[in-house]
Design an enzyme around this catalytic site. Structure first.
Site, PDB file in Angstrom:
ATOM      1  N   LYS A   1       0.840  -1.194   0.000  1.00  0.00           N
ATOM      2  CA  LYS A   1       0.000   0.000   0.000  1.00  0.00           C
ATOM      3  C   LYS A   1       0.884   1.257   0.000  1.00  0.00           C
ATOM      4  CE  LYS A   1      -3.710  -2.327   2.611  1.00  0.00           C
ATOM      5  NZ  LYS A   1      -4.696  -2.144   3.698  1.00  0.00           N
TER       6      LYS A   1
ATOM      7  N   TYR B   1     -11.806  -3.092  -3.055  1.00  0.00           N
ATOM      8  CA  TYR B   1     -12.348  -3.192  -1.691  1.00  0.00           C
ATOM      9  C   TYR B   1     -13.877  -3.277  -1.658  1.00  0.00           C
ATOM     10  CZ  TYR B   1      -7.801  -2.448   0.545  1.00  0.00           C
ATOM     11  OH  TYR B   1      -6.508  -2.592   0.998  1.00  0.00           O
TER      12      TYR B   1
ATOM     13  N   PHE C   1     -15.290   2.486   7.549  1.00  0.00           N
ATOM     14  CA  PHE C   1     -13.917   2.876   7.215  1.00  0.00           C
ATOM     15  C   PHE C   1     -13.650   2.949   5.707  1.00  0.00           C
ATOM     16  CE2 PHE C   1     -13.921  -1.778   7.763  1.00  0.00           C
ATOM     17  CZ  PHE C   1     -13.342  -2.192   6.571  1.00  0.00           C
TER      18      PHE C   1
ATOM     19  N   ARG D   1      -1.041 -14.620   3.808  1.00  0.00           N
ATOM     20  CA  ARG D   1      -1.888 -14.080   4.886  1.00  0.00           C
ATOM     21  C   ARG D   1      -1.186 -14.213   6.236  1.00  0.00           C
ATOM     22  NH1 ARG D   1      -6.221 -10.763   4.085  1.00  0.00           N
ATOM     23  NH2 ARG D   1      -7.209 -11.625   5.943  1.00  0.00           N
TER      24      ARG D   1
ATOM     25  N   ARG E   1       2.985  -6.822   9.236  1.00  0.00           N
ATOM     26  CA  ARG E   1       2.266  -5.780   9.987  1.00  0.00           C
ATOM     27  C   ARG E   1       2.722  -5.749  11.445  1.00  0.00           C
ATOM     28  NH1 ARG E   1      -3.654  -7.230   7.475  1.00  0.00           N
ATOM     29  NH2 ARG E   1      -3.614  -5.882   5.628  1.00  0.00           N
TER      30      ARG E   1
ATOM     31  N   ASN F   1      -1.879   0.009   6.922  1.00  0.00           N
ATOM     32  CA  ASN F   1      -1.206  -1.163   7.498  1.00  0.00           C
ATOM     33  C   ASN F   1      -0.336  -1.886   6.475  1.00  0.00           C
ATOM     34  OD1 ASN F   1      -3.205  -2.271   5.992  1.00  0.00           O
ATOM     35  ND2 ASN F   1      -4.257  -3.318   7.659  1.00  0.00           N
TER      36      ASN F   1
ATOM     37  N   HIS G   1      -1.545  -5.586   1.477  1.00  0.00           N
ATOM     38  CA  HIS G   1      -2.760  -6.379   1.267  1.00  0.00           C
ATOM     39  C   HIS G   1      -2.355  -7.727   0.675  1.00  0.00           C
ATOM     40  CE1 HIS G   1      -6.683  -7.638  -0.324  1.00  0.00           C
ATOM     41  NE2 HIS G   1      -5.992  -8.041  -1.365  1.00  0.00           N
TER      42      HIS G   1
ATOM     43  N   GLU H   1      -8.935 -10.302  -7.778  1.00  0.00           N
ATOM     44  CA  GLU H   1      -8.013  -9.175  -7.599  1.00  0.00           C
ATOM     45  C   GLU H   1      -6.907  -9.171  -8.659  1.00  0.00           C
ATOM     46  OE1 GLU H   1      -7.015  -9.733  -3.440  1.00  0.00           O
ATOM     47  OE2 GLU H   1      -9.060  -9.183  -2.827  1.00  0.00           O
TER      48      GLU H   1
HETATM   49  O1  CDP Z   1      -6.435  -6.322   4.845  1.00  0.00           O
HETATM   50  P1  CDP Z   1      -7.166  -7.435   5.560  1.00  0.00           P
HETATM   51  O2  CDP Z   1      -7.752  -8.448   4.605  1.00  0.00           O
HETATM   52  O3  CDP Z   1      -6.297  -8.061   6.607  1.00  0.00           O
HETATM   53  O4  CDP Z   1      -8.368  -6.772   6.365  1.00  0.00           O
HETATM   54  P2  CDP Z   1      -9.885  -6.464   5.933  1.00  0.00           P
HETATM   55  O5  CDP Z   1     -10.742  -6.723   7.103  1.00  0.00           O
HETATM   56  O6  CDP Z   1     -10.234  -7.137   4.653  1.00  0.00           O
HETATM   57  O7  CDP Z   1      -9.868  -4.890   5.717  1.00  0.00           O
HETATM   58  C1  CDP Z   1      -9.296  -4.337   4.554  1.00  0.00           C
HETATM   59  C2  CDP Z   1      -8.509  -3.125   4.942  1.00  0.00           C
HETATM   60  O8  CDP Z   1      -9.414  -2.136   5.418  1.00  0.00           O
HETATM   61  C3  CDP Z   1      -7.530  -3.320   6.114  1.00  0.00           C
HETATM   62  O9  CDP Z   1      -6.297  -3.867   5.711  1.00  0.00           O
HETATM   63  C4  CDP Z   1      -7.386  -1.893   6.612  1.00  0.00           C
HETATM   64  O10 CDP Z   1      -6.474  -1.162   5.808  1.00  0.00           O
HETATM   65  C5  CDP Z   1      -8.783  -1.319   6.393  1.00  0.00           C
HETATM   66  N1  CDP Z   1      -9.581  -1.320   7.626  1.00  0.00           N
HETATM   67  C6  CDP Z   1      -9.719  -0.129   8.338  1.00  0.00           C
HETATM   68  O11 CDP Z   1      -9.182   0.890   7.931  1.00  0.00           O
HETATM   69  N2  CDP Z   1     -10.437  -0.119   9.511  1.00  0.00           N
HETATM   70  C7  CDP Z   1     -11.039  -1.222   9.970  1.00  0.00           C
HETATM   71  N3  CDP Z   1     -11.740  -1.174  11.092  1.00  0.00           N
HETATM   72  C8  CDP Z   1     -10.919  -2.432   9.261  1.00  0.00           C
HETATM   73  C9  CDP Z   1     -10.182  -2.444   8.086  1.00  0.00           C
HETATM   74 MG    MG Z   2      -9.357  -8.443   3.328  1.00  0.00          MG
END
Ligand code: CDP
Ligand code: MG
Length: 135
Positions: A9, A49, A57, A85, A102, A112, A115, A126
């Protein structure tokens, strides 16, 4: 061989963590099939996304990344989806274990660093979004 989509990112690119993250992927034995540094449009990010479009968010996430450089990659290897992952770690820096990307480098949830696709279906979707049908 399984393929997954990985993206460093904008915060990861800005902080100069591209080399470190790629080293971890290569040292694990996974192969970089393709990679490109591209400026992420809001259209591509909203599509990427999509599953989160109704979350509180969502807009902040897209705004924090749009019109900035991201490193998009296709990573290949046995169980590459699960392995990536695990290497990426939890999205919440307070839950991400040391030893994960992370866990070692992120201190915010939205920014973070990285992805990685969470399923075979997500990986295929994707890869198509970021690289088209050629891969
Ligand atoms: O990236 P990952 O698949 O681990 O997490 P996700 O639950 O699919 O969420 C996608 C992205 O959204 C996260 O990596 C964060 O950058 C963002 N996010 C956020 O800003 N605030 C949250 N409460 C949850 C996710
Ligand atoms: Mg995700």
């Amino acid at each position: 061989m399984e393929r997954t989509f990985v993206m460093i990112k904008p915060d990861g690119v800005d902080r100069g963590l591209v080399g470190e993250i790629i080293s971890r992927i290569e040292n694990k034995g996974l192969k970089l099939l393709n990679l490109k540094l591209i400026c992420a449009s809001s259209d591509i990010l909203e599509n990427h996304y999509m599953e989160h479009r109704n979350k509180p968010f969502f807009q902040d996430l897209v705004d924090s990344m749009k019109d900035k450089s991201v490193l998009a990659m296709v990573v290949e290897g046995e169980n590459s989806i699960k392995l990536m992952r695990i290497m990426v770690g939890d999205k919440d820096p307070l839950c991400a274990f040391p030893g994960t990307i992370r866990g070692d480098y992120a201190f915010e949830t939205t920014r973070n660093l990285i992805h990685a696709s969470d399923s075979l279906e997500a990986a295929e979707r994707e890869i198509k979004i970021w690289f088209g049908d050629k891969l």
